[in-house]
Design a protein around this motif. Structure first.
Motif, short mmCIF file in Angstrom:
data_model
loop_
_atom_site.label_atom_id
_atom_site.label_comp_id
_atom_site.label_asym_id
_atom_site.label_seq_id
_atom_site.Cartn_x
_atom_site.Cartn_y
_atom_site.Cartn_z
N ILE A 1 -6.46 6.49 3.18
CA ILE A 1 -7.33 5.45 2.63
C ILE A 1 -6.66 4.09 2.66
O ILE A 1 -7.19 3.12 3.22
N ALA A 2 -5.46 4.04 2.09
CA ALA A 2 -4.84 2.73 1.91
C ALA A 2 -4.18 2.26 3.21
O ALA A 2 -4.57 1.25 3.79
N THR B 1 -13.19 0.57 2.05
CA THR B 1 -12.44 0.86 0.84
C THR B 1 -13.37 1.26 -0.30
O THR B 1 -13.08 2.18 -1.05
N LEU B 2 -14.50 0.55 -0.40
CA LEU B 2 -15.45 0.90 -1.47
C LEU B 2 -15.88 2.35 -1.34
O LEU B 2 -15.95 3.09 -2.34
N ILE C 1 -5.98 -0.95 -4.45
CA ILE C 1 -6.07 -0.72 -3.01
C ILE C 1 -6.85 -1.85 -2.33
O ILE C 1 -6.56 -2.22 -1.20
N PHE C 2 -7.80 -2.42 -3.05
CA PHE C 2 -8.56 -3.54 -2.49
C PHE C 2 -7.68 -4.79 -2.37
O PHE C 2 -7.81 -5.57 -1.44
N THR D 1 1.04 2.95 -3.28
CA THR D 1 -0.02 3.86 -3.74
C THR D 1 0.41 5.31 -3.60
O THR D 1 -0.09 6.16 -4.32
N LEU D 2 1.35 5.61 -2.69
CA LEU D 2 1.72 7.02 -2.51
C LEU D 2 2.41 7.59 -3.75
O LEU D 2 1.90 8.54 -4.35
N ALA E 1 -12.06 12.27 -8.78
CA ALA E 1 -10.99 12.32 -9.77
C ALA E 1 -11.57 12.34 -11.19
O ALA E 1 -11.09 13.08 -12.06
N HIS E 2 -12.61 11.56 -11.41
CA HIS E 2 -13.20 11.56 -12.75
C HIS E 2 -13.83 12.90 -13.07
O HIS E 2 -13.75 13.37 -14.21
N SER F 1 -9.07 -7.50 2.67
CA SER F 1 -10.07 -7.62 1.61
C SER F 1 -9.62 -8.63 0.57
O SER F 1 -10.44 -9.22 -0.12
N LEU G 1 -6.82 2.43 -8.33
CA LEU G 1 -7.74 2.41 -7.19
C LEU G 1 -8.18 0.98 -6.87
O LEU G 1 -8.34 0.61 -5.71
N LEU H 1 0.82 -1.20 0.00
CA LEU H 1 0.00 0.00 0.00
C LEU H 1 0.86 1.26 0.00
O LEU H 1 0.40 2.33 -0.40
N MET I 1 -13.99 -3.88 6.05
CA MET I 1 -12.79 -3.47 5.32
C MET I 1 -13.14 -3.17 3.87
O MET I 1 -12.75 -2.14 3.31
N ILE I 2 -13.88 -4.07 3.24
CA ILE I 2 -14.23 -3.87 1.84
C ILE I 2 -15.12 -2.63 1.70
O ILE I 2 -14.93 -1.81 0.80
N MET J 1 -3.81 8.97 0.16
CA MET J 1 -3.51 7.53 0.11
C MET J 1 -3.09 7.00 1.47
O MET J 1 -3.39 5.86 1.82
N VAL K 1 -12.53 4.84 -1.59
CA VAL K 1 -12.02 4.79 -2.95
C VAL K 1 -13.10 5.28 -3.92
O VAL K 1 -12.80 5.98 -4.89
N VAL L 1 -12.92 9.02 -4.05
CA VAL L 1 -11.78 9.45 -4.85
C VAL L 1 -12.06 9.20 -6.34
O VAL L 1 -11.77 10.04 -7.20
N PHE L 2 -12.62 8.05 -6.62
CA PHE L 2 -12.94 7.65 -7.99
C PHE L 2 -13.85 8.69 -8.65
O PHE L 2 -13.59 9.18 -9.75
N GLY M 1 -6.55 2.42 6.25
CA GLY M 1 -7.53 1.33 6.21
C GLY M 1 -6.93 0.03 6.73
O GLY M 1 -7.47 -0.62 7.61
#
Ligand code: HEM
Ligand code: CU
Ligand code: CU
Lengths: 590, 196, 282
Positions: free
Chosen positions: C108-109, C56-57, A399-400, A356-357, C67-68, A406, A396, A353, C52-53, C105, C60, C63-64, C112
């Motif tokens: 989140i990463a 992240t969902l 990350i999972f 990711t930075l 960012a878009h 996960s 992204l 992870l 956890m999932i 990050m 993320v 961010v998703f 998390g």
């Protein structure tokens, strides 16, 4: 030394054979790799389409395919073991024989000397040898479909015991042996290439081309080559041991008491996990070997169509280096549920992870490179923007998977398949396309058709999301990868209906690639003539003729006075200032 | 036509200084040795992991192995002396030591084959046990690498009578880096197999 | 000049289109997301994995989407101008901007996995010993699961591959071992009591397999030569599926097993009165 060098060149440049077949000219070799990749992409793509047919229509028969593969498609019905050969060979060919060839070997060979101001690679003969080593490798891979038992079927990761015991699966007979031999040839060739890249970039830069004035393409090729040199030996060692386990009765990967084919095997004491460690010590850096050059090409294409410098050149170079170092110590994220010590799992998770930075920093730089620019949406730019989008989604998704917790649920599911297709399938392919539309005039002296190029882009983009965004959700629903069909489990029922969307998208994607091929070969003959610098770009290759002659520049090799992103310099005569413009004519940024 | 002559003029002229070419070959050989190092590092970690299994058994190498070791060290030292001869432009001692170094290198390879034959006479083959598997593979790989080195040295030795001195210099420097590295690698392999 | 304007005009259409497509990508994702979901969760640590999932969902996902939208805006905005309005940021500014993705990050990463992930990981792999567990041996083979219980004595009869004899002795159990007499054998059917820790000893006879309980959020490779312990607490009664998620050969896709989670008393009754003996003859 120097004189001998020239003589070799002028000798071989004469005959047809020397010029196009056994050429030592980096540009010819680059294009040879590129065309080889195209052929292998047709094969690997066709395998993918067959898989998609089976997954969407598990009960159909395909008499036509039976003609081509009488054994695997007996009676027109795909055999499960044949599906496994398809998965394995598709993955192997795509990773090593398509993307590596086109991106690293193709663009690398073509661009490195041109962009750093060298006449050729450091070792032109080695370069030629490297190309001719992969030709038999390609032939072995393809031939393996037609040997007894069919092609290798243990996945592109070739985990033993499945890949080590001949009757564990039909493809583990001759097919797996040929696979190993072809991979060995590939590694030998890639090592020769890597040596060449590193030596060339370190010693053949023209005057004024300091490391911090290198285009990012070169930086990424440099890092990719070093990573390959460091990582591939692990696979070499593993492949040697696997061959010995398969044919000479050693027990590196095979434990005692294996009961396969109704008999107990004589092997003793080996550890299957050892292969996984060695494989992924290569496998993880390998995805960066593919990914980074695609980002490099993109970062060099964007400024030509925003008419401004990339954002954060230094940050990007630093991030690339950090990613490279980290990528060598995170291989265990492929093994969270392999039976490896769970404490290692925590370590690998945190390390992964961390990547990711710097990756997110590069993502920011890519997007910010648009800020304030005058964006011109030519075909290469469209594909470059596509790279940014796919890199974002793919990253992204990672990350999972980098998160061990996960990943317990997502490991070996279609989420993984979706994720890596975004990264090593999408970012790389779109990078290759962006690069092809952009450098085609330099390679062949003609422009590609913009109209066909745009159709190619829109169809590819839409169908790409249709295929691989969908796969993430198949994975969330629990669908395991490498499944021949999803009809045996009731928890997978929701998955079955989505398969059709994915398969239709894959047809559209394939059709789009046909348009690309037409465009490529049509433009080769009929495209409008390109002049030296059709995109008004700044890097060195655009100061050479299109296509450049043997030795790249008539007269002296150009000298460099500035960094490669000198666009829209205030007070400069044009909105681009080539690297060769002396400081007297325009201010130097870097 | 003129194109090519332009290239020639250029390349022959300002392209490479001697130092640049030397730098290039040094980088090349060290990068290659890096991959060789990684290869043997991969085998070393496999060795350490594999050794943890219950079926591990040490083999006792035939004594000729130690003789071979001395021969290889001798070859490497002889090359150092040849190097000194070259530096002092002492053609006779340069050639004598170079030829001696080649001969000792070939002697080592023959000695290794004898070693393998003796071992197999004792009934210890490649698949006999994991230690013997590693022994054959590591010494075999080292032998292959060394064979390449011997060929380069022999080629270089033959060239001392014909090629110009600049070219000679390169070839010699690069192959001696390689040769000393191979000697070092040999000691490392022995360390891993019998000391570690 | 006119020419230039025409190109800008034409390409602002392309720019608009691409911006729309990019803004629509998150929508497509959300659409997919509403049509697929994880199988319902049926184990104790499973809800940890789900948090956890989900964490992240959601993070993320934000961010998703953001960012878009930014990306789409940039494409739309800057494909409409034919002049560069901002050329080069200072090096300092570049590094300062880098802080944003880095901090996001980290939260989140890394955040998390460290805050939510690690406790779940410990729960799953921690060595919390407890007497009150049900121990089962699950042996994978091409292409089936073999479930064996130690029986009343709580001790498994010894096995050896050389004694494997199909179909009477698929696991190679030693018939002379007294501990083997009461071993229970269920083929591909795993029975467990609800709300009681299960301890599964995972083995493989031939190649790699992976023991996947989608509802219980369990996935663990079975490695020949190793016995791997899997612990979890099923929390829902019912019938569930067992799938294989490590490529094991041509039958990989149909290596189905069934997990039945039953009330504790019912399980106990079955266990003590069962006639599913490994050696039914004796
Ligand atoms: C035409 C576009 C493509 C389609 C339709 C496609 C489709 C597929 C499918 C259906 C699978 C098998 C999934 C499974 O059964 O587990 C697969 C696996 C794979 N694909 Fe692709 N793919 C495409 C392009 C690519 C590209 C460009 C790459 C480049 C690296 C790639 C790399 C892989 C790899 C590494 C695997 C895994 C093989 C394995 O599990 O051993 N694919 N692909
Ligand atoms: Cu990885
Ligand atoms: Cu399986």
């Amino acid at each position: 030394m120097a004189t001998a060098h020239v003589l070799e060149h002028t000798h071989t440049a004469g005959s047809f054979l020397g010029r196009y077949i056994f050429s030592q000219d980096h540009k010819v070799i680059g294009i040879q790799y590129f065309l080889t990749a195209m052929v292998m992409a047709l094969v690997a793509g066709f395998l993918a389409i067959m898989m998609r047919l089976q997954l969407a229509f598990p009960n159909e028969t395909w008499p036509l395919l039976e003609k081509l593969f009488p054994l695997g498609m007996e009676g027109g019905v795909m055999k499960p073991e044949f599906y496994l050969s398809l998965v394995t060979m598709h993955g192997t060919l795509m990773v090593f024989f398509v993307i590596s060839f086109a991106l690293v070997s193709g663009f690398g060979n073509f661009l490195i000397p041109l962009q750093i101001g060298a006449r050729d690679m450091a070792y032109p003969f080695l370069n030629m040898l490297s190309y001719w080593t992969i030709v038999p490798a390609c032939l072995l891979m393809i031939a393996s479909f037609f040997v007894e038992g069919g092609a290798a079927a243990a996945g592109w990761t070739a985990y033993p015991p499945l890949s080590a015991v001949q009757n564990a699966v039909p493809g583990s007979g001759w097919g797996q042996t040929l696979w190993l031999l072809a991979m060995a040839l590939f590694i030998v060739s890639f090592t020769m290439g890597g040596l060449n890249y590193v030596a060339t970039i370190l010693t053949h830069r023209t005057q004024g081309m300091s490391m911090m004035r290198l285009p990012l393409t070169i930086w990424t090729m440099f890092i990719a080559a070093i990573l390959a040199l460091l990582a591939f030996p692990a696979l070499t060692a593993a492949a040697i041991m696997l061959l010995f386990d398969r044919h000479f009765g050693t027990s590196f990967f095979l434990p005692s008491g294996l009961y396969i084919g109704e008999q107990v095997l004589p092997h003793q004491g080996g550890t299957p996990l050892l292969w996984q460690h060695l494989f992924w010590f290569l496998g993880h850096p390998e995805v960066y070997v593919l990914l980074l050059p695609a980002l490099g090409l993109t970062l060099d294409i964007i400024p030509a169509f925003t008419r401004k410098p990339v954002f954060g050149y230094r940050v990007t170079v630093t991030s690339l280096l950090v990613i490279a170092v980290l990528s060598l110590i995170v291989w265990g994220h492929h093994m969270f549920v392999s039976g490896m010590n769970p404490y290692l799992g925590e370590f690998f998770s945190i390390g992964t992870l961390l990547i990711t930075l710097p990756s997110a920093a590069i993502g920011l730089n890519l997007i910010a490179s648009l800020w304030g620019g005058s964006v011109r949406l030519t075909t290469p730019m469209l594909f470059a923007l596509g790279v940014i989008a796919l890199f974002g989604t793919g990253g992204l998704g990672g990350i999972f998977l980098g998160n061990a917790v996960s990943d317990v649920y997502l490991h070996d599911s279609y989420f993984v398949v979706g994720h890596f297709h975004f990264m090593i399938g999408g970012v790389t392919l779109f990078g290759i396309f962006a690069g092809t539309y952009y450098w085609f005039p330099k390679m062949f002296g003609r422009m590609m058709s913009e109209r066909l190029g745009k159709i190619h882009f829109w169809l590819s983009l839409a169908s790409f999301y249709g295929m691989f965004l969908g796969m993430h959700f198949l994975g969330l629903a629990g669908a395991p990868r490498r499944y021949y069909s999803f009809t045996q489990f009731s928890f997978l029922e929701p998955v079955v209906s989505l398969q059709l969307i994915v398969t239709i998208s894959s047809f559209v994607f394939a059709a789009a690639q046909v348009i690309f091929l037409l465009n490529f070969f049509y433009s080769l003959k009929k495209g409008s003539k390109a002049d030296k610098n059709p995109w008004n770009a700044t890097t060195l290759e655009w100061t050479a003729d299109s296509p450049p002659p043997h030795g790249n520049w008539n007269g002296e090799v150009p000298r460099v006075y500035r960094w490669p992103y000198e666009y829209s310099l205030p007070d400069a005569p044009q909105d681009f200032t080539p690297q060769t413009t002396p400081p007297a004519e325009a201010k130097v940024t870097m | 036509m003129n194109q090519h002559s332009a290239v020639r003029r250029d390349l022959g002229g300002l392209e490479f200084s001697r130092e640049q070419a030397a730098f290039r070959s040094t980088i090349g050989i060290w990068m290659f040795l890096t991959t060789v190092t990684m290869l043997f590092a991969a085998f070393t970690s496999s060795y350490i992991i594999r050794r943890a299994s219950a079926d591990w058994q040490e083999i006792v190498p035939p004594p000729i192995l130690w003789l071979n070791t001395l021969v290889l060290i001798g070859s490497s030292s002889s090359l150092v002396l040849a190097q000194r001869g070259l530096r002092r432009s002492h053609a006779v001692s340069f050639r004598t030591y170079l030829v001696l170094s080649c001969l000792l290198g070939i002697g080592f390879l023959i000695g290794q084959i004898v070693c393998w034959v003796q071992l197999s006479r004792q009934g210890i083959f490649l698949p006999t046990n994991p230690h013997s598997s590693f022994f054959y593979i590591l010494t075999g790989l080292h032998g292959l690498h060394l064979l390449g080195g011997v060929m380069a040295l022999v080629y270089g030795t033959m060239k001392t009578w014909s090629a110009d001195s600049v070219r000679m210099d390169h070839l010699f420097r690069v192959s001696s880096i390689y040769w000393h590295f191979m000697a070092g690698l040999w000691l490392y392999i022995l360390f891993v197999l019998f000391v570690l | 000049m006119e020419e230039a304007q025409r190109t800008v005009g034409r390409q602002s259409v392309t720019g608009m289109l691409l911006a729309l497509v990019m803004a629509a990508v998150p929508l497509v994702a959300i659409l997919y997301a509403t049509h697929t979901r994880l199988p319902f969760v049926a184990s104790q640590h499973g809800s940890g994995i789900d948090s956890m999932i989900n964490y992240t969902l959601i993070t993320v996902g934000v961010v998703f989407i953001v960012a878009h939208l930014i990306f789409a805006y940039f494409i739309w905005r800057f494909s409409r101008q034919d002049r560069v309005t901002s050329r080069l940021a200072s090096t300092k500014a570049e590094w300062r901007w880098t802080l944003i993705p880095v901090i996001v990050m980290i939260l989140i990463a890394e955040g998390g996995v460290l805050v939510i992930g690690m406790p779940v990981w410990r729960e799953l792999y921690g060595t919390a010993e407890s007497d009150n567990v049900v121990t089962v041996e699950v042996t994978a083979e091409q292409f089936a699961w073999n479930v064996r219980y130690p029986g009343k004595d709580g001790i498994f009869g010894q096995t050896a591959p050389a004694r494997i004899e199909l179909p009477v002795n698929p696991l190679g159990v030693d018939p002379t071992d007294p501990n083997a007499n009461d071993d229970l054998y269920l083929g591909p059917e795993l029975k467990l009591p609800v709300n009681k820790p299960a301890r599964i000893l995972l083995r493989s006879k031939d190649v790699l397999h992976s023991f996947f309980l989608p509802h219980q959020r369990i996935k663990q490779d079975a490695v020949p030569g190793m016995v791997i312990e899997v612990r979890f607490v099923p929390t829902e009664i019912g019938e569930f599926e067992i799938a294989c998620t490590e490529l094991c050969g041509l039958g990989h896709y149909k290596m189905r097993g069934v997990l039945t989670v039953m009330p504790q008393e019912e399980f106990h009754r079955w266990y003590t009165e069962s006639t599913d003996l490994y050696f039914p003859g004796e």
